[in-house]
Enzyme design. Structure first.
Site, PDB file in Angstrom:
ATOM      1  CG  HIS A 198      25.848  66.336 -76.525  1.00 42.42           C
ATOM      2  ND1 HIS A 198      24.808  67.178 -76.216  1.00 42.42           N
ATOM      3  CD2 HIS A 198      26.103  66.537 -77.841  1.00 42.42           C
ATOM      4  CE1 HIS A 198      24.436  67.852 -77.292  1.00 42.42           C
ATOM      5  NE2 HIS A 198      25.220  67.475 -78.301  1.00 42.42           N
ATOM      6  CB  CYS A 204      46.711  28.560 -79.346  1.00 40.22           C
ATOM      7  SG  CYS A 204      46.288  28.977 -77.663  1.00 40.22           S
ATOM      8  CE  LYS A 260      46.756  39.814 -88.867  1.00 39.52           C
ATOM      9  NZ  LYS A 260      46.371  41.198 -88.596  1.00 39.52           N
ATOM     10  CD  GLU A 277      41.284  50.332 -87.955  1.00 38.66           C
ATOM     11  OE1 GLU A 277      40.417  49.871 -87.194  1.00 38.66           O
ATOM     12  OE2 GLU A 277      42.387  49.773 -88.141  1.00 38.66           O
ATOM     13  CG  ASN A 313      43.608  27.373 -81.906  1.00 33.79           C
ATOM     14  OD1 ASN A 313      43.295  28.190 -81.045  1.00 33.79           O
ATOM     15  ND2 ASN A 313      43.401  27.559 -83.195  1.00 33.79           N
ATOM     16  N   GLY A 314      41.796  26.402 -79.081  1.00 37.41           N
ATOM     17  CA  GLY A 314      40.340  26.433 -78.902  1.00 37.41           C
ATOM     18  C   GLY A 314      40.014  26.479 -77.428  1.00 37.41           C
ATOM     19  CD1 TRP A 344      46.583  35.962 -76.880  1.00 38.62           C
ATOM     20  CD2 TRP A 344      44.609  35.020 -76.384  1.00 38.62           C
ATOM     21  NE1 TRP A 344      45.741  36.955 -76.440  1.00 38.62           N
ATOM     22  CE2 TRP A 344      44.529  36.404 -76.131  1.00 38.62           C
ATOM     23  CE3 TRP A 344      43.495  34.230 -76.140  1.00 38.62           C
ATOM     24  CZ2 TRP A 344      43.369  37.015 -75.657  1.00 38.62           C
ATOM     25  CZ3 TRP A 344      42.337  34.827 -75.662  1.00 38.62           C
ATOM     26  CH2 TRP A 344      42.281  36.213 -75.422  1.00 38.62           C
ATOM     27  CE  LYS A 366      45.047  49.069 -86.232  1.00 34.27           C
ATOM     28  NZ  LYS A 366      44.206  48.148 -86.938  1.00 34.27           N
ATOM     29  CD  GLU A 400      45.473  46.752 -82.770  1.00 34.25           C
ATOM     30  OE1 GLU A 400      45.139  47.129 -83.901  1.00 34.25           O
ATOM     31  OE2 GLU A 400      45.337  45.587 -82.377  1.00 34.25           O
ATOM     32  NE  ARG A 426      46.569  30.410 -85.039  1.00 32.34           N
ATOM     33  CZ  ARG A 426      45.510  30.475 -85.823  1.00 32.34           C
ATOM     34  NH1 ARG A 426      45.615  31.030 -87.006  1.00 32.34           N
ATOM     35  NH2 ARG A 426      44.359  29.976 -85.453  1.00 32.34           N
TER      36      ARG A 426
END
Ligand code: M6R
Length: 610
Positions: free
Chosen positions: A506, A2, A605, A483, A100-101, A76, A487, A490, A27
């Site tokens: 395997h 947020c 983010k 990575e 925010n939190g 968010w 990428k 997402e 955010r």
């Protein structure tokens, strides 16, 4: 996550709040809202979805809305689905609050507030905090006292912006474990979750510390510590210029940030090489202390953790010190075995990731030395670590991390050389040669990799229809595969997995059927033959194979369906040009699939909740 913003000044706050929210949208973007003082009280406008929805409402229903003071929020979702009613600001006619939190004890508080005749319109933990402040304000009529009494009852994390009906022109701000700055300008003052939100107006700010409460007015800012005593804060200056947080003609921030990689490497590494040798200038880390470390732990999340994998390979190869890479959210609850012989490196672009911050604090409690590798100056992780190294990548806005990763791994290469020297594993001459290649060759290799953009588009076209996809590699190529896979998934929503190439047989190879794309990263000379065997195994089962290899690697035509040849560096540095093209492939795939590249669904983010 947020984002929160607030402005009190001499100009109309509405466009400033909207612009600030747009800069903070990375955010979270599930909903947005503002609350501003008007002649008839506090007006609240909020809606599910992007900030553009608020702009539409402003254009149609509030064309003449003007106010010199207000707060805003971009969400968010944690508690309660994205919806109009769960959007911030929350509160009553008397107070409005953005948060925010996470308030962890909100259920208990809700019971207590219900007993005081409060009812609730949303499913959020934030509304509970707002109503708690309202209750305490009703009794004390003193905003500061109401906030103090309320935050004492809150468990969890919060950055709060609050306005009170009887105090127009004043924004009250408080924080614990969620970031918040107070920014100062000639035409008014701000609160914000992050610097880019205010960069257009000012680069001067205070960092609000744990437990501090600020009162922000148009021409002054007053800050109190946890005990309510007045304190004087040092003003900090952000050296990011406003263009750094703009797209500058690129279609997306992600693309711009990929193209910024060569410069970001130079900015991060060049100042740290002196007379050809690494010069880290770290408080608390002398050559003797470095020599004394017996183990290194790299703790981080997501892309930053993947950068840790490359760091592990580089440090173990050069300095021969054992390195563990840990997922911060696991590390913080596993009672890690650490003592003063351990160095814990916390890697984070934002410097605010809740799990990484908790891992840092835990490592300190165990007596380990903590080294933060962070991009955002003045962030919590940067401030709390025993030593801090900044990656000078400039602001990274796209949710998908790109240039931050590239500079994190570049810095890990430098650290590996420093540790190898201190542990007597390489000579000065060897270090000079290695660092010369790092600073002179890697940025050029990235420039040349960027020229392969058209070829990357062709590959993206080939994979964009896939439902599943695999990245395989061995050694450091497997580090990169992890990575690259993150990428792609997402931002394009293609299900993708990364595998150590030799491990496929395997179990996972059963998922390979006709046409499933397999991207084989094959940049390590001593592993090319082994990789070709693994590639043949998947190809024999119908995989559509795309090989990424050095320009000078011979690859027979029948080995792969596509070969993307990339600039040549020494094997250890090959992740740098490799990730550049793999980021481009992920980017173009996302564009082709019509996804929201910079703001992929469900993500934010800066992950400031656990
Ligand atoms: O700010 P941090 O580096 O601590 O963030 C860690 C992860 O949330 C982050 O790297 C995330 O995985 C990226 N968005 C992936 O591109």
């Amino acid at each position: 996550m947020c984002g929160i913003i607030g402005y009190s000044g001499v100009e109309n706050s509405v466009p400033k709040l909207i612009e600030g929210l747009k800069a903070l949208e990375y955010r979270g973007y599930d909903s947005a809202g503002i609350a501003v003082f008007t002649e008839s009280g506090i007006s609240v406008i909020k809606a599910k979805g992007r900030i553009a929805n608020i702009e539409k409402i402003l254009d149609t229903e509030y064309q003449n809305l003007e106010s010199v003071c207000g707060i805003g929020h971009t969400r968010w979702a944690t508690h309660g689905e994205p919806s109009d009613r769960n959007s911030h600001p929350h509160g009553t006619d008397r107070i409005r609050l953005v948060h925010n939190g996470i308030i962890e004890n909100y259920i208990q508080l809700k019971k207590e507030l219900s007993a005081c005749d409060y009812s609730f319109e949303s499913d959020t933990d934030t509304e509970i905090a707002a109503k708690l402040v309202d209750l305490n304000y009703k009794t004390s009529e003193d905003p500061l006292q109401a906030i103090k009494t309320s935050v004492e009852k809150l468990y969890g994390s919060y950055a709060l912006g609050i306005i009170f009906d009887k105090y127009p022109g004043k924004i009250y701000a408080a924080r614990k474990d969620s970031p918040l700055i107070v920014a100062i300008s000639d035409k008014g003052n701000f609160i914000a979750s992050d610097i880019p939100a205010v960069l257009k107006y000012t680069n001067r700010y205070y960092q609000l510390e744990q437990g501090e409460i600020a009162v922000v007015e148009k021409d002054k800012v007053t800050v109190y510590d946890e005990c309510g005593s007045l304190i004087k804060k040092d003003i900090m200056t952000a050296d990011w210029d406003v263009r750094a947080a703009e797209k500058c003609g690129y279609e997306h921030f992600m693309l711009k940030e990929i193209y910024e990689e060569p410069l970001a490497i130079v900015n991060t590494i060049r100042p740290r090489i002196n007379d050809g040798l690494p010069c880290l200038d770290l408080p608390g880390l002398t050559d003797d202390t470095i020599k004394a470390f017996k183990r290194i732990n790299i703790v981080a999340c997501g892309t930053a953790m993947h950068a840790g994998f490359i760091g592990r390979t580089a440090i173990e190869r050069l300095a021969r010190i054992p390195v563990k890479v840990e997922i911060a959210s696991e590390f913080r609850y596993k009672n890690p075995i650490l003592d003063k012989d351990d160095l814990v490196i916390i890697m984070s672009q934002s410097g605010e990731t809740a799990d990484s911050l908790a891992a840092l604090r835990l490592s300190k409690e165990h007596g380990a030395h903590t080294l933060a590798i962070v991009n955002v100056a003045g962030s919590s992780i940067a401030r709390e670590a025993d030593s801090t190294l900044y990656t000078w990548a400039g602001p990274e806005i796209a949710v998908a991390s790109t240039k931050a990763y590239t500079v994190q791994i570049s810095l890990m290469y430098l650290i590996a050389a420093k540790f190898a020297l201190c542990h007597g594993k390489i000579t000065d001459d060897e270090a000079r040669q290695y660092l010369h290649a790092l600073i002179e060759q890697t940025p050029v290799a990235v420039e040349n990799a960027l020229k392969l953009s058209d070829r990357c588009i062709q590959i993206s076209e080939k994979i964009s229809g896939a439902e599943h996809l695999f990245y395989i590699g061995r050694g450091i190529d497997y580090d990169i595969a992890q990575e690259a896979s993150l990428k792609l998934k997402e931002i394009s929503y293609i299900h993708s997995e990364s595998y150590a190439a030799g491990e496929m047989k395997h179990g996972t190879i059963s998922l390979i059927t006709e046409g499933v794309p397999v991207i084989a990263i094959c940049t390590q000379d001593h592993l090319v033959e082994k990789m070709i065997s693994n590639i043949k195994e998947v190809k024999a089962r119908g995989a559509y194979v795309i090989v990424i290899c050095k320009e000078n690697t011979h690859m027979d035509k029948e080995v792969a369906d596509e070969v993307l040849k990339i600039p040549v560096l020494s094997d250890l540095f090959m992740p740098i040009p490799a990730i550049t093209v793999l980021q481009l492939v992920a980017y173009h795939t996302s564009v082709i699939r019509g996804c929201d590249v910079d703001k992929p669904r469900n993500l934010a983010k800066s992950v400031t909740v656990e």
